[in-house]
Design an enzyme around this catalytic site. Structure first.
Site, PDB file in Angstrom:
ATOM      1  N   LYS A  80       0.852  -1.195   0.000  1.00 28.25           N
ATOM      2  CA  LYS A  80       0.000   0.000   0.000  1.00 28.25           C
ATOM      3  C   LYS A  80       0.879   1.232   0.000  1.00 28.25           C
ATOM      4  O   LYS A  80       2.014   1.196   0.492  1.00 28.25           O
ATOM      5  CB  LYS A  80      -0.872  -0.002   1.267  1.00 28.25           C
ATOM      6  N   GLY A 176     -25.241   2.342   3.444  1.00 19.84           N
ATOM      7  CA  GLY A 176     -24.400   3.040   2.463  1.00 19.84           C
ATOM      8  C   GLY A 176     -24.699   2.598   1.055  1.00 19.84           C
ATOM      9  O   GLY A 176     -24.478   1.444   0.694  1.00 19.84           O
ATOM     10  N   VAL A 177     -25.210   3.537   0.248  1.00 19.89           N
ATOM     11  CA  VAL A 177     -25.547   3.200  -1.142  1.00 19.89           C
ATOM     12  C   VAL A 177     -24.743   4.076  -2.104  1.00 19.89           C
ATOM     13  O   VAL A 177     -25.280   4.762  -2.957  1.00 19.89           O
ATOM     14  CB  VAL A 177     -27.071   3.272  -1.416  1.00 19.89           C
ATOM     15  N   GLY A 178     -23.422   4.018  -1.940  1.00 21.71           N
ATOM     16  CA  GLY A 178     -22.521   4.715  -2.851  1.00 21.71           C
ATOM     17  C   GLY A 178     -22.158   3.826  -4.012  1.00 21.71           C
ATOM     18  O   GLY A 178     -23.003   3.104  -4.568  1.00 21.71           O
TER      19      GLY A 178
END
Ligand code: NAD
Length: 351
Positions: A80, A176-178
């Site tokens: 990362k 959460g509906v992203g």
């Protein structure tokens, strides 16, 4: 000019700090493990409170990528990048040019991609400095694949826990509906599910409202919804000693990273007979899609087929967890470790 410092961190193959005071950032690349291949993981940009906070984040996230990539069966290790800066006060093009040089400094040990606050456009700037960057090419937005993987995992979990081959009539509460939760809601609705939604972003609720019907509850009420499946698709740490006793679901299956506050919360869910589908197993569709453009001609068909395998991985985890009487998160950790630790061991000659 980038100034690089090698850090010696126990359990990590390589951790490098990059300082560029002229441009106005510090950054870290952590390579946790490359037993299965070069370390793939996104490059997160954030204004951290301290250097320690940035380092802690890059170490935690890179280790998570080793587990996710291994369990998904990818020939990739875990790594990362994090960049500590104030995006409003730096020149974005200069910043990502220097990040490209930083990635090149590791000579292919680490492959970067977009992440929180970094975009495909930023990665195109990175690409001018290094070939070790994914998500610039054909694979595009990973979210549809992440949502597809979650859907496949839900099918496997429902088959096991509820003994059903289809989802019609089931109630799913989505937090959460992203990018991922919204797509998941559409798929489940098309399969005949009753959808209950909570989101703190009114715009995302309105966008979904134009596509499907659903019941709306507040961000706090979502934990109390009586449902078959609870799908966390927003934040980490939301399964904890306060929320777990409130849940009224049979299955937890969603896209969010780091859903369990601690590994012990997996035991609490098992005691409550709630089937938890481990986050890094269920949300690997995006990284599977990205992997399909590394060192090969990208094919969305191939990416979809590989993502469908998440269902098989989940079935395996659930069955092993039942046999071993262990929480699913612990079993998922063991299965991932078996893959990358075995490869890390020095090969011995047969005698
Ligand atoms: P997103 O930002 O597009 O969507 C998240 C949604 O959650 C937003 O609509 C936001 O308003 C909502 N939200 C935030 N706080 C909330 C709260 N307290 N209650 C209810 N809703 C809340 O993000 P995304 O790309 O869909 O990712 C969601 C999760 O999945 C994240 O944890 C992310 O790390 C993880 N994930 C995403 C991908 C991917 O491909 N996008 C891949 C792997 C993991």
């Amino acid at each position: 000019m980038n100034v690089y410092t090698e850090l010696d961190v126990d359990g990590y193959e390589r951790v490098v700090r990059c300082d560029n005071s002229a441009v106005g950032f510090t950054a870290w690349i952590a390579v946790h493990n490359t037993a299965l291949g070069p370390a793939l993981g996104g490059c997160r940009v954030w204004q951290y409170d301290s250097e320690e906070a940035a380092l802690t984040d890059v170490l935690r996230l890179s280790k998570g990528m080793t587990y996710k990539n291994a369990l998904a069966g990818l020939s990739l290790g875990g790594g990362k990048g994090v960049v500590n800066t104030d995006l409003s006060s730096v020149n974005r093009k200069t910043l990502f040019t220097e990040i490209g040089r930083f990635v090149e400094h590791l000579k292919g040990l680490y492959i970067t991609a977009e992440d929180v606050n970094s975009t495909v456009i930023d990665m195109e700037i990175v690409k001018k400095q290094t070939e070790y960057v994914a998500t610039v090419g054909a694979s595009g937005n990973p979210s549809p694949f992440t949502a597809l993987g979650v859907y496949n995992a839900i099918l496997a979990a429902v088959k096991y826990k509820l003994g059903r081959d289809n989802l019609a009539g089931l109630t799913v509460a989505i937090q959460g509906v992203g990018e991922t939760g919204g797509r998941l809601a559409e798929r489940l609705y098309a399969d005949g599910c009753n959808i209950v939604v909570a989101d703190v972003n009114v715009r995302n609720i309105e966008v979904l409202r134009r596509k499907i019907s659903f019941d709306l509850v507040s961000a706090e009420e979502i934990y109390d919804v009586e449902c078959d499946i609870f799908a966390p698709c927003a934040l980490g740490g939301i399964l904890n000693n306060i929320t777990i006793p409130r849940l009224k679901c049979s299955i937890i299956a969603g896209s969010a990273n780091n859903q369990l506050h601690t590994e012990d919360d997996g035991y609490a869910l098992r005691r409550r007979k709630i089937l938890y589908v481990p986050d890094f197993a269920i949300n690997a569709g995006g990284v599977i899609n990205i992997s399909c453009e590394i060192g090969q001609q990208y094919s969305s068909q191939k990416a979809r087929e590989a993502t469908a395998n998440i269902g098989k991985t989940i079935k395996n985890i659930i069955e092993l967890a039942e046999q071993q009487k262990l929480p699913t998160n612990i079993v998922a950790n063991i299965l991932a470790e078996e893959k990358f630790i075995k490869e890390s061991l020095p090969k011995r000659k047969a005698v």
